[in-house]
Design a protein around this motif. Structure first.
Motif, mmCIF file in Angstrom:
data_model
loop_
_atom_site.group_PDB
_atom_site.id
_atom_site.type_symbol
_atom_site.label_atom_id
_atom_site.label_comp_id
_atom_site.label_asym_id
_atom_site.label_seq_id
_atom_site.Cartn_x
_atom_site.Cartn_y
_atom_site.Cartn_z
ATOM 1 N N GLN A 72 -23.766 -7.581 35.273
ATOM 2 C CA GLN A 72 -23.390 -6.310 34.400
ATOM 3 C C GLN A 72 -23.294 -6.479 33.053
ATOM 4 N N CYS A 76 -24.963 -4.627 29.997
ATOM 5 C CA CYS A 76 -24.350 -3.831 28.791
ATOM 6 C C CYS A 76 -24.887 -4.551 27.354
ATOM 7 N N LEU A 96 -26.163 4.609 26.719
ATOM 8 C CA LEU A 96 -25.145 3.361 26.433
ATOM 9 C C LEU A 96 -23.966 3.899 27.342
ATOM 10 N N THR A 99 -24.691 4.180 31.148
ATOM 11 C CA THR A 99 -24.868 2.894 31.738
ATOM 12 C C THR A 99 -23.402 2.201 32.004
ATOM 13 N N VAL A 100 -22.640 2.142 31.136
ATOM 14 C CA VAL A 100 -21.270 1.523 31.280
ATOM 15 C C VAL A 100 -20.451 2.315 32.526
ATOM 16 N N PHE A 114 -15.980 -6.292 30.896
ATOM 17 C CA PHE A 114 -16.836 -5.851 29.758
ATOM 18 C C PHE A 114 -15.956 -5.980 28.585
ATOM 19 N N THR A 132 -18.544 -6.287 19.174
ATOM 20 C CA THR A 132 -19.050 -5.191 20.000
ATOM 21 C C THR A 132 -18.415 -3.970 19.332
#
Length: 225
Positions: A72, A76, A96, A99-100, A114, A132
């Protein structure tokens, strides 16, 4: 009988590979239910292995979390890199976010990984999180610059949206239709053409304020002024 070797990769014996697989499946389930601070012994019991076996395979909690959510986290990181490289910043932002949210839906322990990702030191942890957040800010500004993302969108709005989706998948873990519909509603509300009047001031939330597991209200930080 517990396996005597800690060798990883192709050299693992069949029984060691089976134990490793059971541990990772159990870890994801336990982290989803109790957060990533759940006792290692609970993971071992769920996996049907001894605590000594678990620690031979994963000497630290950090190594277990990394392994449990490795796929995962790689997804990401890849999607964020692709979003930054996409000539259409809105398309990158949308992919994005989708997907998260999909990972939140599939793995309810994933928000912790995450946010934290458990680098080897506190300094690396802070550096990784700041990197990030910096990349997300770059993506937001690009989408705003082309007139796709509403001008008053704030990075904390992304955290609020992820918290909202996390609450939904906690309450309705098997309702994929509700999850997809909420994600679509949120994305539409982010579009520049959806802006109607002034919004209240943004929150001071950041990625570190996401819960350590779906439904993990105990670990929420107090709201900031």
């Amino acid at each position: 009988m517990e396996e005597p070797s800690r060798i990883d990769g192709p050299g693992l014996r069949a029984d060691a590979r089976r134990n490793r697989g059971r541990i990772l499946v159990a870890a994801r389930a336990v982290f989803a239910e109790r957060g990533i601070d759940a006792p290692m012994a609970t993971v071992a019991r769920r996996a049907g292995v001894g605590v000594a076996t678990l620690y031979r395979r994963f000497p630290t909690r950090q190594s277990l979390v990394r392994a449990a959510f490795a796929q995962q986290m790689e997804t990401c990181a890849r999607v964020l890199t692709e979003a930054l490289a996409d000539p259409d910043p809105w398309r990158g932002f949308q992919r994005l976010f989708e997907t998260v949210c999909e990972l939140q839906r599939e793995e309810q322990g994933f928000p912790a990984a995450f946010v934290a990702a458990f680098p080897d030191s506190a300094a690396e942890h802070a550096q990784a999180r700041e990197g990030t957040e910096r990349d997300l800010m770059t993506l937001v500004r690009r989408a705003q610059a082309v007139g796709a993302l509403r001008a008053d969108f704030h990075p904390s709005d992304l955290v609020v949206a992820l918290l909202s989706h996390c609450g939904l998948v906690t309450a309705l873990p098997h309702d994929n239709a509700a999850s997809r519909r909420l994600v679509a509603y949120l994305l539409q509300s982010f579009r520049a053409e959806a802006a109607r009047g002034a919004l209240p001031p943004p929150s001071a939330l950041s990625l570190r304020d996401l819960p350590l597991a779906a439904g993990d209200s105990q670990r929420q930080r107090p709201p900031r002024a």
